[in-house]
Design a protein around this motif. Structure first.
Motif: not given
Length: 168
Positions: A32-61
């Motif tokens: 896709t060439e269309t960046p995701r909006t903050p609202d779309e990002q929140r909806a994506w994350f909510a769907l992952k939580q609803e589905q029980g699917m993980p979202v993992l992050v790599a966080v530095d010190d």
């Protein structure tokens, strides 16, 4: 610089969005060439939580998100319930530091822990780094689909790889 792999929370969404949108704008990792909006990002994350699917992050010190990974249903029909498709993105400033491999290993373990049988990855054929990363993690190429996607005014080839997570 070492990273901690952990579950993402709402406070990570802006950083995840920045990493994802960089891939949208500058690479063929996402067809896709269309960046995701903050609202779309929140909806994506909510769907992952609803589905029980993980979202993992790599966080530095310093607490900065250096990359993220997730998976979701491969296809919507019940016969595919044992298969998930992954997605993995690393901040461009942090690529080449082993973060993608750490995220993928954690994602595979999470998939096993959730009882999934197969993990699939759909990767653009020109993305040699991601193809190598997945191969090194035990994924094997199962399909190559020429010219099925478009971006940046050209046709793209999609490569599917998979890894069996559980026997039986």
């Amino acid at each position: 610089m070492p990273v901690l792999i952990r579950d993402a929370g709402p406070g990570d969404l802006d950083a995840i969005l920045t990493v994802y949108n960089d891939a949208v704008v500058n690479t063929t990792a996402v067809y896709t060439e269309t960046p995701r909006t903050p609202d779309e990002q929140r909806a994506w994350f909510a769907l992952k939580q609803e589905q029980g699917m993980p979202v993992l992050v790599a966080v530095d010190d310093a607490g900065h998100v250096a990359g993220f990974a997730s998976y979701g249903p491969f296809r919507p029909w019940p016969g595919f319930r044992g298969t998930v498709e992954n997605s993995l993105y690393v901040d461009p400033a942090r690529r080449g530091q082993g973060i993608g491999g750490q995220l993928l290993a954690a994602l595979v373990e999470r998939g096993r822990g959730q009882g999934f049988h197969v993990m699939v990855a759909g990767i653009d054929a020109d993305n040699a780094t991601s193809l190598y990363l997945h191969a090194r993690a035990g994924f094997t190429e199962t399909a190559r689909m020429p010219e099925v996607g478009q971006k940046f005014g050209r046709w793209l080839t999609l490569v599917f790889l998979q890894r069996v997570l559980s026997e039986g």
